[in-house]
Design a protein around this motif. Structure first.
Motif, PDB file in Angstrom:
ATOM      1  N   ILE A 110      41.553  35.026  11.071  1.00 24.74           N
ATOM      2  CA  ILE A 110      42.212  36.227  11.603  1.00 24.74           C
ATOM      3  C   ILE A 110      43.720  36.119  11.417  1.00 24.74           C
ATOM      4  O   ILE A 110      44.391  37.071  10.993  1.00 24.74           O
ATOM      5  CB  ILE A 110      41.883  36.398  13.102  1.00 24.74           C
ATOM      6  N   LEU A 111      44.270  34.974  11.730  1.00 17.48           N
ATOM      7  CA  LEU A 111      45.714  34.763  11.618  1.00 17.48           C
ATOM      8  C   LEU A 111      46.168  34.826  10.164  1.00 17.48           C
ATOM      9  O   LEU A 111      47.211  35.416   9.845  1.00 17.48           O
ATOM     10  CB  LEU A 111      46.094  33.427  12.256  1.00 17.48           C
ATOM     11  N   ASN A 439      28.114  38.324  13.170  1.00 19.65           N
ATOM     12  CA  ASN A 439      28.946  38.190  11.981  1.00 19.65           C
ATOM     13  C   ASN A 439      30.327  38.769  12.268  1.00 19.65           C
ATOM     14  O   ASN A 439      30.444  39.829  12.887  1.00 19.65           O
ATOM     15  CB  ASN A 439      28.332  38.940  10.795  1.00 19.65           C
ATOM     16  N   ASP A 440      31.359  38.090  11.788  1.00 18.75           N
ATOM     17  CA  ASP A 440      32.724  38.582  11.952  1.00 18.75           C
ATOM     18  C   ASP A 440      33.566  37.995  10.824  1.00 18.75           C
ATOM     19  O   ASP A 440      33.695  36.781  10.722  1.00 18.75           O
ATOM     20  CB  ASP A 440      33.290  38.163  13.314  1.00 18.75           C
ATOM     21  N   GLU A 441      34.080  38.857   9.950  1.00 18.26           N
ATOM     22  CA  GLU A 441      34.946  38.416   8.868  1.00 18.26           C
ATOM     23  C   GLU A 441      36.278  39.136   8.992  1.00 18.26           C
ATOM     24  O   GLU A 441      36.325  40.345   9.228  1.00 18.26           O
ATOM     25  CB  GLU A 441      34.296  38.693   7.511  1.00 18.26           C
ATOM     26  N   ALA A 442      37.360  38.387   8.814  1.00 26.41           N
ATOM     27  CA  ALA A 442      38.695  38.880   9.128  1.00 26.41           C
ATOM     28  C   ALA A 442      39.110  40.091   8.315  1.00 26.41           C
ATOM     29  O   ALA A 442      40.010  40.825   8.717  1.00 26.41           O
ATOM     30  CB  ALA A 442      39.716  37.756   8.941  1.00 26.41           C
ATOM     31  N   ARG A 456      38.333  50.074  15.366  1.00 30.65           N
ATOM     32  CA  ARG A 456      37.907  48.945  14.553  1.00 30.65           C
ATOM     33  C   ARG A 456      38.998  47.875  14.506  1.00 30.65           C
ATOM     34  O   ARG A 456      40.184  48.184  14.380  1.00 30.65           O
ATOM     35  CB  ARG A 456      37.579  49.393  13.115  1.00 30.65           C
ATOM     36  N   PHE A 457      38.575  46.629  14.590  1.00 27.83           N
ATOM     37  CA  PHE A 457      39.469  45.492  14.434  1.00 27.83           C
ATOM     38  C   PHE A 457      39.335  44.946  13.010  1.00 27.83           C
ATOM     39  O   PHE A 457      38.419  45.290  12.283  1.00 27.83           O
ATOM     40  CB  PHE A 457      39.121  44.396  15.445  1.00 27.83           C
ATOM     41  N   ASN A 458      40.274  44.080  12.650  1.00 28.68           N
ATOM     42  CA  ASN A 458      40.269  43.324  11.396  1.00 28.68           C
ATOM     43  C   ASN A 458      40.762  44.146  10.196  1.00 28.68           C
ATOM     44  O   ASN A 458      40.570  45.357  10.126  1.00 28.68           O
ATOM     45  CB  ASN A 458      38.883  42.752  11.057  1.00 28.68           C
ATOM     46  N   GLY A 459      41.398  43.419   9.266  1.00 29.14           N
ATOM     47  CA  GLY A 459      41.784  43.962   7.982  1.00 29.14           C
ATOM     48  C   GLY A 459      42.609  45.234   8.071  1.00 29.14           C
ATOM     49  O   GLY A 459      43.367  45.452   9.009  1.00 29.14           O
ATOM     50  N   GLU A 460      42.458  46.086   7.065  1.00 32.15           N
ATOM     51  CA  GLU A 460      43.240  47.319   7.008  1.00 32.15           C
ATOM     52  C   GLU A 460      42.918  48.255   8.160  1.00 32.15           C
ATOM     53  O   GLU A 460      43.719  49.119   8.523  1.00 32.15           O
ATOM     54  CB  GLU A 460      42.972  48.031   5.682  1.00 32.15           C
TER      55      GLU A 460
END
Length: 490
Positions: A110-111, A439-442, A456-460
């Motif tokens: 995530i970082l 499942n969780d992908e950054a 929504r969290f993560n990425g763009e």
């Protein structure tokens, strides 16, 4: 890096909370006291928000490489203190070493993703219907973000808001869950302080929900509230935020489906189901809640699943090979035991487990469950698996969509297209074919539908949540305003 967590963190200073109450933090397995913190009150929260607002003005104008440099330093500090962070996750959150190590790893990802955000604050130049006009769209920081972190994956689910918020030029005030004030909040104060983050940009107020819970939302300074937790609390936060026209990013509860079609590979499905159900004692928003198995495979699946669940190592999370540790507190244990009893009373069969020792609930499996029994209707959030039979695709789709949740899910089939077709018909924000739902992908959008949350969290996608757009037009020539044109020169 500071290791004493008996104080709160406001405007770059470790300070004693102003509340009359203390918050005792204990190990959920041993009951050992870890640290006691003097709680924050409304005056502390006000100071934190004001410090954040003041610091954010300069930070929003900081060069992107400076923001990136700070986040890269945060990554270094985290890596240098990996074992320290993992140890805290084990003793405060009841994590097994396996889970704590995995949580650290996903937090690193995530970082890493967030370090790219300062250079992804892109805008647009668009044409105009007006002659000589240029339309510009700028992506700006929101200002101050209030973050309320949960107790189940406290480090991961806090940093997925903290890192992008800081990266996009915002400041944050964090209220961690009362069960995990260190791993969900105070650790970050220590880490970001060591990384050289300017004072005031990150503040941590450890306090009781009854004392400051509403105020962290209703305070006039924050423009967005990021919350991960239960649906009832999320709805309350949404109501409070809506009244003040604040944005919210809400990741809430789930009643996640795991569907085994009649052409599935049973061994593979059992592998997936064991992980998706018992990882971190089932205390994950994405954990399997209902396991639907086609009647043709039901007995075979049940026997394999029960046999292997009975071999899971449970108890002390620090022991090598431990797979199932304690629940976060006794209230969670008692709530689940009550639902087990009620479900058995309605005709389900208890095939494994059902007993608790302290906060450790042994892996439990019930068969002959129907979709209207308590364990099917309620989010379990514990190491209890329920197996529900079905006869055809239409029936399982209807049962899967019967409740107002839609976070994650999984479908197992020997035919990828068939499995994908079923997955498309499940009303959920995330779903996985021939896998499990945790499942969780950054770089992938994380969030739910219906009562499972907003945004929504993560990425763009988190960039969209944690920034705002500004339309700025430039008229390069003289505009014509019809009858309002100044004709005095004629």
């Amino acid at each position: 890096m500071k290791t004493d967590y008996s104080k709160i963190y406001i405007d770059g200073e470790w300070t004693t909370g102003s509340s009359d109450s203390q918050m005792k933090n204990t190990n959920p397995f041993t009951g050992e006291e870890l640290v006691t913190t003097q709680a924050a009150d409304k005056s502390d929260l006000d100071k934190a928000y004001k410090a954040a607002a003041k610091a954010q003005v300069a930070w929003s104008k900081e060069l992107p490489q400076k923001k990136q440099e700070i986040l890269e330093k945060v990554l270094e500090v985290m890596q240098e203190n990996k074992e320290f962070i993992i140890d805290w996750l084990v003793k405060e959150a009841g994590s097994t070493v396996f889970k704590a190590t995995a949580e650290f790893g996903v937090s690193v990802n995530i970082l890493k993703e967030a370090t790219t955000f300062p250079f992804r604050m892109e805008g647009k130049i668009l044409p105009s219907r007006q002659a000589g006009k240029e339309n510009r769209v700028y992506r700006n920081s929101i200002g101050v973000i209030g973050i309320i972190s949960p107790w189940n994956f406290p480090f991961h689910l806090a940093i997925r808001s903290i890192a992008p918020a800081i990266a996009t030029g915002n400041a944050v005030v964090i209220k961690p869950a009362t069960d995990t004030p260190v791993t969900g909040g105070l650790l970050f104060a220590s880490i970001f302080e060591a990384a050289g983050l300017p004072k005031g940009l990150l503040n941590v107020v450890v306090g009781r929900g009854s004392e400051i819970g509403d105020d962290i939302v209703t305070h006039p300074i924050p423009r967005l509230i990021s919350f991960t937790g239960s649906t009832p609390v999320g709805k309350h936060i949404g109501e409070l935020a809506g009244g003040a026209l604040k944005k919210t990013a809400l990741e809430l509860g789930g009643n996640n489906n795991f569907i085994v079609l009649n052409d599935a590979n049973v061994d593979q499905a059992v592998d997936s189901a064991l992980f998706g159900k018992f990882y971190h004692q089932g205390q994950i928003c994405m954990s399997i809640n209902r396991i639907f198995v086609h009647r043709d495979l039901y007995d075979e699946f049940a026997e394999q699943f029960i046999a292997r669940a009975g071999k899971l190592k449970f108890g002390n999370p620090t022991e090598e090979g431990a797979q199932v540790g304690p629940l976060i507190n006794r209230d969670q244990v008692d709530r689940i035991l009550k639902d087990i009893d009620a479900t058995v009373e309605q005709g389900a069969k208890l095939r494994l487990g059902g007993q608790a020792d302290g906060n450790v609930l042994e892996p439990t499996v019930l068969t002959d469950v129907t979709n209207d029994m308590p364990l099917a209707e309620n989010e379990i959030f514990g190491p209890v698996a329920i197996l529900i039979p079905f006869d055809n695709d239409e029936e399982v789709i209807e049962m899967a969509n019967a409740y107002p949740f839609g976070l994650s899910g999984a479908v197992h089939s020997g035919n990828i297209e068939r499995g994908t077709n079923i997955a498309h018909q499940i009303h959920t924000g995330m779903i996985h074919v021939n896998d499990q739902p945790v499942n969780d992908e950054a770089h992938m959008p994380f969030g739910g539908e219906k009562d499972s949350g907003l945004g929504r969290f993560n990425g763009e996608w988190v960039l969209e949540e944690f920034t705002t757009l500004k339309w700025l037009s430039v008229q390069h020539g003289r505009s014509e305003y019809g009858p309002f044109v100044n004709d005095t020169k004629k």
